[in-house]
Scaffold this active site. Structure first.
Site, PDB file in Angstrom:
ATOM      1  N   ASP A  96      20.209  42.304  44.444  1.00 54.69           N
ATOM      2  CA  ASP A  96      19.620  43.325  45.290  1.00 54.69           C
ATOM      3  C   ASP A  96      19.410  42.695  46.659  1.00 54.69           C
ATOM      4  O   ASP A  96      18.890  41.565  46.749  1.00 54.69           O
ATOM      5  CB  ASP A  96      18.261  43.762  44.747  1.00 54.69           C
ATOM      6  CG  ASP A  96      18.364  44.586  43.466  1.00 54.69           C
ATOM      7  OD1 ASP A  96      19.463  44.670  42.892  1.00 54.69           O
ATOM      8  OD2 ASP A  96      17.325  45.138  43.046  1.00 54.69           O
ATOM      9  N   HIS A 152      23.550  37.435  40.151  1.00 50.09           N
ATOM     10  CA  HIS A 152      24.500  37.580  39.054  1.00 50.09           C
ATOM     11  C   HIS A 152      25.922  37.253  39.498  1.00 50.09           C
ATOM     12  O   HIS A 152      26.234  37.286  40.700  1.00 50.09           O
ATOM     13  CB  HIS A 152      24.441  39.013  38.525  1.00 50.09           C
ATOM     14  CG  HIS A 152      23.099  39.404  37.994  1.00 50.09           C
ATOM     15  ND1 HIS A 152      22.808  39.456  36.652  1.00 50.09           N
ATOM     16  CD2 HIS A 152      21.936  39.745  38.642  1.00 50.09           C
ATOM     17  CE1 HIS A 152      21.543  39.823  36.479  1.00 50.09           C
ATOM     18  NE2 HIS A 152      20.995  39.998  37.680  1.00 50.09           N
ATOM     19  N   SER A 253      14.572  35.553  49.462  1.00 49.90           N
ATOM     20  CA  SER A 253      15.404  34.524  50.058  1.00 49.90           C
ATOM     21  C   SER A 253      16.738  35.104  50.485  1.00 49.90           C
ATOM     22  O   SER A 253      16.831  36.284  50.792  1.00 49.90           O
ATOM     23  CB  SER A 253      15.589  33.365  49.090  1.00 49.90           C
ATOM     24  OG  SER A 253      16.033  32.222  49.786  1.00 49.90           O
TER      25      SER A 253
END
Length: 291
Positions: A96, A152, A253
């Site tokens: 995201d 991912h 981050s």
């Protein structure tokens, strides 16, 4: 009150002062310790304060109650919450994120924001690794504090090497990126070198940030932060399927993703697009031009 505080935090000078002109590593260590306190009152209060200041969406979280603020930071999602684009021509977003600077890699130069260049070889700590992506495409993906913090595999791939580089923990928001030259090259980071099944190299550079600033990798060691052990290069042969969990940050981050020539941003992706993990990020095509 919330709007008034929001206006204060939005002030660039004040925001930069509050998030950077403090003992960053000390503050990061203190918050890291505090966030792990498993006391119900502390956990509820700290999560409430965090949600007050950040846009935290827990609707997709696998759990509804958390033992600590840290557990909420690193939450997993319910199955199916982030479906992965199945098109083999597509590299999915690993996380995201908000799309930041992106474009063609011009020699050894990329940008953290428009007009703020840095050297890819410095980011990776390896000139040879940087040359493999010359003329290719880079995309900067910023994870805010309230987002889902796992990342991912963008495609079926093999992780061949991780290079950990110790460093500072500057905030990585746009305000800091405008003021701190070569910020990504100064912060703690991990360059994750991967190869797709057809031999195409890709690189994911996980850049830590202020407050907690810990990088964890599922295919390497989930018990310890990557910084434990110090700067080093680790050879691997970890095979992951598209969408597999690669690791997580313990606060907001950035991931800088690098691909060679032959990829373009997927339709509708631009700065400052909001993406979810698994959505199309890059597709086979002609490399994008600098923005």
């Amino acid at each position: 009150m919330r709007k008034a505080i929001g206006r204060l935090v939005a002030n660039e000078d004040l925001n930069f002062l509050l998030t950077n002109r403090l003992p960053r590593r000390l503050a990061t260590n203190v918050i890291g310790w505090f966030s792990k306190i498993e006391q119900p009152l502390v956990a509820r209060a700290s999560i409430a304060v965090w949600r007050f200041f950040s846009d935290v969406d827990l609707a997709d979280a696998e759990q509804t109650h958390f033992k600590s603020m840290h557990a909420c930071f690193v939450r997993t999602l319910r199955p199916g919450a982030r479906p992965v684009d199945p098109d083999p021509q597509v590299l999915a977003s690993p996380c995201d994120a908000i799309v930041g600077a992106h474009g063609q890699i011009a020699g050894d130069e990329v940008h953290q924001i428009k007009g703020a260049p840095y050297r890819l070889s410095e980011l990776l700590g390896d000139a040879d690794a940087a040359r493999a992506f010359e003329g290719g495409t880079y995309v900067t993906l910023r994870l805010t504090a309230g987002m889902y913090h796992h990342f991912h595999a963008p495609h079926d791939l093999t992780v061949e090497q991780v290079t950990y580089i110790s460093g500072d923990c500057w905030n990585v928001n746009p305000i800091a990126l405008k003021r701190v030259e070569r910020l990504f090259c100064k912060n703690e980071r991990a360059a994750i070198r991967c190869r797709l099944d057809d031999g195409t190299p890709i690189m994911l550079v996980a850049v830590a940030a202020v407050l907690v600033a810990s990088i964890r990798l599922t295919f390497l060691d989930t018990k310890n932060a990557l910084r434990i052990g110090g700067p080093r290069t680790i050879a691997l042969h970890a095979q992951l399927a598209k969408g597999d969990d690669m690791g997580w940050f313990e606060h907001g981050s950035t991931i800088v993703m690098l691909v060679p020539r032959g990829f373009d941003l997927a339709a509708g992706v631009d700065s400052p697009s909001r993406l979810y993990a698994g959505e199309p990020l890059l597709a086979a095509g002609i490399a994008v031009q600098p923005t």
